[in-house]
Write a protein that holds these residues in place. Structure first.
Motif, PDB file in Angstrom:
ATOM      1  N   TYR A 182       0.513  -0.990  -0.443  1.00 10.93           N
ATOM      2  CA  TYR A 182      -0.130  -0.489   0.362  1.00 10.93           C
ATOM      3  C   TYR A 182       1.282   0.755   0.114  1.00 10.93           C
ATOM      4  CZ  TYR A 182      -3.665   3.681   1.674  1.00 10.93           C
ATOM      5  OH  TYR A 182      -4.431   3.949   1.464  1.00 10.93           O
ATOM      6  N   ILE A 183       0.895   2.244  -0.697  1.00  7.48           N
ATOM      7  CA  ILE A 183       0.862   3.360  -0.524  1.00  7.48           C
ATOM      8  C   ILE A 183       0.234   4.499  -0.608  1.00  7.48           C
ATOM      9  CG2 ILE A 183       2.276   5.340  -2.457  1.00  7.48           C
ATOM     10  CD1 ILE A 183       3.545   2.629  -3.827  1.00  7.48           C
ATOM     11  N   PRO A 184       0.151   4.779   0.310  1.00  8.29           N
ATOM     12  CA  PRO A 184      -0.812   6.308   0.682  1.00  8.29           C
ATOM     13  C   PRO A 184      -0.545   7.026  -0.001  1.00  8.29           C
ATOM     14  CG  PRO A 184       0.251   6.142   2.793  1.00  8.29           C
ATOM     15  CD  PRO A 184       0.571   4.635   1.733  1.00  8.29           C
ATOM     16  N   GLN A 185      -1.993   8.490   0.239  1.00  8.59           N
ATOM     17  CA  GLN A 185      -1.732   9.801  -0.937  1.00  8.59           C
ATOM     18  C   GLN A 185      -1.128  10.172  -0.003  1.00  8.59           C
ATOM     19  OE1 GLN A 185      -5.546  11.111  -1.062  1.00  8.59           O
ATOM     20  NE2 GLN A 185      -5.092  13.030  -1.802  1.00  8.59           N
ATOM     21  N   SER A 186      -0.977  10.659   1.215  1.00  2.00           N
ATOM     22  CA  SER A 186      -0.051  11.176   1.622  1.00  2.00           C
ATOM     23  C   SER A 186       1.356  10.583   1.692  1.00  2.00           C
ATOM     24  CB  SER A 186      -0.903  11.629   3.348  1.00  2.00           C
ATOM     25  OG  SER A 186      -1.650  11.921   3.217  1.00  2.00           O
ATOM     26  N   PRO A 187       2.235  11.264   2.415  1.00  6.90           N
ATOM     27  CA  PRO A 187       3.715  10.481   2.734  1.00  6.90           C
ATOM     28  C   PRO A 187       4.029   9.726   3.552  1.00  6.90           C
ATOM     29  CG  PRO A 187       3.941  12.945   2.234  1.00  6.90           C
ATOM     30  CD  PRO A 187       2.206  12.757   2.137  1.00  6.90           C
ATOM     31  N   SER A 188       4.205   8.813   3.597  1.00  6.67           N
ATOM     32  CA  SER A 188       4.564   8.282   4.594  1.00  6.67           C
ATOM     33  C   SER A 188       5.556   7.732   4.787  1.00  6.67           C
ATOM     34  CB  SER A 188       3.570   6.839   4.541  1.00  6.67           C
ATOM     35  OG  SER A 188       4.553   6.104   2.943  1.00  6.67           O
ATOM     36  N   VAL A 189       7.050   8.461   4.737  1.00 11.48           N
ATOM     37  CA  VAL A 189       8.279   7.513   5.386  1.00 11.48           C
ATOM     38  C   VAL A 189       8.700   8.761   6.239  1.00 11.48           C
ATOM     39  CG1 VAL A 189       8.776   7.996   2.533  1.00 11.48           C
ATOM     40  CG2 VAL A 189       9.213   9.971   4.297  1.00 11.48           C
ATOM     41  N   LEU A 190       9.231   7.834   6.908  1.00  7.93           N
ATOM     42  CA  LEU A 190       9.854   8.458   7.825  1.00  7.93           C
ATOM     43  C   LEU A 190      10.673   9.073   8.093  1.00  7.93           C
ATOM     44  CD1 LEU A 190       9.823   4.624  10.226  1.00  7.93           C
ATOM     45  CD2 LEU A 190       7.772   6.681  10.115  1.00  7.93           C
ATOM     46  N   TRP A 191      10.591  10.972   7.978  1.00  2.00           N
ATOM     47  CA  TRP A 191      11.587  11.635   8.012  1.00  2.00           C
ATOM     48  C   TRP A 191      12.669  11.712   8.051  1.00  2.00           C
ATOM     49  CZ3 TRP A 191       9.669  14.519   3.791  1.00  2.00           C
ATOM     50  CH2 TRP A 191       8.085  14.637   3.680  1.00  2.00           C
ATOM     51  N   ASP A 192      13.022  11.526   9.659  1.00  2.00           N
ATOM     52  CA  ASP A 192      14.700  11.601  10.233  1.00  2.00           C
ATOM     53  C   ASP A 192      14.827  10.122   9.823  1.00  2.00           C
ATOM     54  OD1 ASP A 192      13.703  14.379  10.925  1.00  2.00           O
ATOM     55  OD2 ASP A 192      13.007  13.272  12.877  1.00  2.00           O
ATOM     56  N   LEU A 193      14.512   9.174   9.545  1.00  2.00           N
ATOM     57  CA  LEU A 193      15.199   8.340   9.334  1.00  2.00           C
ATOM     58  C   LEU A 193      16.017   7.866   7.908  1.00  2.00           C
ATOM     59  CD1 LEU A 193      12.963   4.759  10.949  1.00  2.00           C
ATOM     60  CD2 LEU A 193      15.393   6.597  11.916  1.00  2.00           C
ATOM     61  N   THR A 194      17.158   7.602   8.011  1.00  2.00           N
ATOM     62  CA  THR A 194      17.320   6.767   6.829  1.00  2.00           C
ATOM     63  C   THR A 194      16.695   6.598   5.448  1.00  2.00           C
ATOM     64  OG1 THR A 194      19.295   5.645   6.979  1.00  2.00           O
ATOM     65  CG2 THR A 194      20.312   7.756   7.552  1.00  2.00           C
ATOM     66  N   VAL A 195      17.281   6.246   4.198  1.00  2.00           N
ATOM     67  CA  VAL A 195      16.754   5.176   3.371  1.00  2.00           C
ATOM     68  C   VAL A 195      16.583   4.035   3.156  1.00  2.00           C
ATOM     69  CG1 VAL A 195      16.620   4.625   1.042  1.00  2.00           C
ATOM     70  CG2 VAL A 195      16.560   6.850   1.152  1.00  2.00           C
ATOM     71  N   ARG A 196      18.202   3.317   4.330  1.00  2.00           N
ATOM     72  CA  ARG A 196      18.482   2.750   4.375  1.00  2.00           C
ATOM     73  C   ARG A 196      17.259   1.951   5.672  1.00  2.00           C
ATOM     74  NH1 ARG A 196      22.614  -0.041   3.929  1.00  2.00           N
ATOM     75  NH2 ARG A 196      24.223   1.455   3.986  1.00  2.00           N
ATOM     76  N   GLU A 197      16.770   3.224   6.622  1.00  2.00           N
ATOM     77  CA  GLU A 197      16.300   2.252   8.074  1.00  2.00           C
ATOM     78  C   GLU A 197      15.071   2.672   8.018  1.00  2.00           C
ATOM     79  OE1 GLU A 197      19.550   5.317  10.542  1.00  2.00           O
ATOM     80  OE2 GLU A 197      17.765   5.929  10.402  1.00  2.00           O
ATOM     81  N   ASN A 198      14.503   3.699   6.432  1.00  2.00           N
ATOM     82  CA  ASN A 198      12.951   3.296   6.494  1.00  2.00           C
ATOM     83  C   ASN A 198      13.134   1.787   6.087  1.00  2.00           C
ATOM     84  OD1 ASN A 198      10.673   6.137   6.294  1.00  2.00           O
ATOM     85  ND2 ASN A 198      12.912   6.248   6.321  1.00  2.00           N
ATOM     86  N   LEU A 199      14.146   1.159   5.291  1.00  2.00           N
ATOM     87  CA  LEU A 199      13.308  -0.491   4.341  1.00  2.00           C
ATOM     88  C   LEU A 199      14.018  -0.565   5.251  1.00  2.00           C
ATOM     89  CD1 LEU A 199      15.474   0.886   0.982  1.00  2.00           C
ATOM     90  CD2 LEU A 199      13.156   0.404   1.306  1.00  2.00           C
ATOM     91  N   VAL A 200      14.511  -1.495   6.926  1.00  2.00           N
ATOM     92  CA  VAL A 200      14.252  -1.776   7.833  1.00  2.00           C
ATOM     93  C   VAL A 200      13.083  -2.166   8.919  1.00  2.00           C
ATOM     94  CG1 VAL A 200      16.089  -2.848   8.988  1.00  2.00           C
ATOM     95  CG2 VAL A 200      17.196  -2.049   7.320  1.00  2.00           C
ATOM     96  N   ALA A 201      13.171  -0.496   8.963  1.00  2.00           N
ATOM     97  CA  ALA A 201      12.271  -0.387   9.559  1.00  2.00           C
ATOM     98  C   ALA A 201      10.556  -0.728   9.279  1.00  2.00           C
ATOM     99  CB  ALA A 201      11.673   1.204   9.869  1.00  2.00           C
ATOM    100  N   PHE A 202      10.091  -0.713   7.811  1.00  2.00           N
ATOM    101  CA  PHE A 202       9.458  -1.564   7.957  1.00  2.00           C
ATOM    102  C   PHE A 202       9.124  -2.671   7.431  1.00  2.00           C
ATOM    103  CE2 PHE A 202       5.885  -2.597   3.667  1.00  2.00           C
ATOM    104  CZ  PHE A 202       5.343  -1.645   4.794  1.00  2.00           C
TER     105      PHE A 202
END
Length: 241
Positions: free
Chosen positions: A85-105
């Motif tokens: 699911y890619i929601p309409q509103s931005p859903s990235v974790l802004w303070d985390l890096t790309v790597r950390e976003n991918l790992v967290a999810f």
């Protein structure tokens, strides 16, 4: 050979404050298909998507993922069973890096770290792994969201306004990723107000009007349908690059 149904909704009805938002909607998405769910603002597109992914349970009707009835399943459970699911509103974790976003999810959905380097490379973010998500461009953030949503090779990918906030070059790149995902066998559903970009990606499109499906057709036939031209495309102007 006919493609198998990946996701099917029957008779979906959603009420809000006593008002009917979705009126007995039937939608079927097949493996390898890019289905556009289009319509004017207020037609019920985002509400439909939230019901399909489990963010909003319907007041009536059913949702099936393959052979399984998932109508009462919450979002996290559907994600673990193959709904991205890619929601309409931005859903990235802004303070985390790309790597950390991918790992967290990946941890949330699958309980492991996964392979963030591979996911980043697949969407062209391998040189941005250690950059904070808040520093990415709009197109890069959407690609990061795509990488997160496709973790675990989902059977269904639901994208609400994926082309919003990105330039034409970024939109074209994201469109390629969506087509490639469908070619891999995933059923992709997308809604977007950028009609040209959406129809260039879709293999089929439906028109949602006043909470009900009014038209279902291949992109060329969809654009020429009198109801589409009169109630929908006439309200938009081509995007200027």
């Amino acid at each position: 050979m006919a493609k198998r149904e990946a996701l099917e909704a029957k008779g979906l009805r959603v009420l809000r404050g006593g008002k009917v938002i979705l009126r007995d909607v039937d939608v079927t998405a097949h493996e390898g298909e890019v289905l556009g769910v289009l319509g004017p603002s207020g037609a019920g597109k985002s509400t439909l998507f939230r019901a399909l992914v489990g963010e909003r349970l319907p007041d009536a009707g059913t949702v099936r993922l393959g052979e399984r009835d998932v109508t009462q399943w919450p979002l996290w459970k559907r994600a673990r069973e193959g709904v991205g699911y890619i929601p309409q509103s931005p859903s990235v974790l802004w303070d985390l890096t790309v790597r950390e976003n991918l790992v967290a999810f990946h941890r949330i959905v699958h309980g492991t770290d996964g392979k963030p380097e591979e996911r980043a490379e697949a969407v062209g973010l391998d040189q941005r792994l250690d950059v904070r998500a808040g520093e990415l461009s709009g197109g890069e953030r959407r690609r990061l969201e795509f990488a997160r949503a496709t973790t675990g090779d989902p059977r269904v990918l639901v994208c609400d306004e994926p082309f919003s906030g990105i330039d034409p070059v970024g939109a074209a790149r994201l469109g390629e990723l969506l087509r490639a995902r469908a070619a891999h066998g995933t059923a992709v559903l997308l809604a977007d107000h950028h009609v040209e970009e959406a129809l260039s990606v879709c293999t089929r499109a439906i028109l949602l009007l006043d909470g009900a499906v009014a038209v279902s057709a291949a992109p060329d036939a969809f654009k020429e349908h009198p109801l589409v031209r009169g109630r929908y495309l006439g309200t938009f102007h081509p995007r200027v690059a």
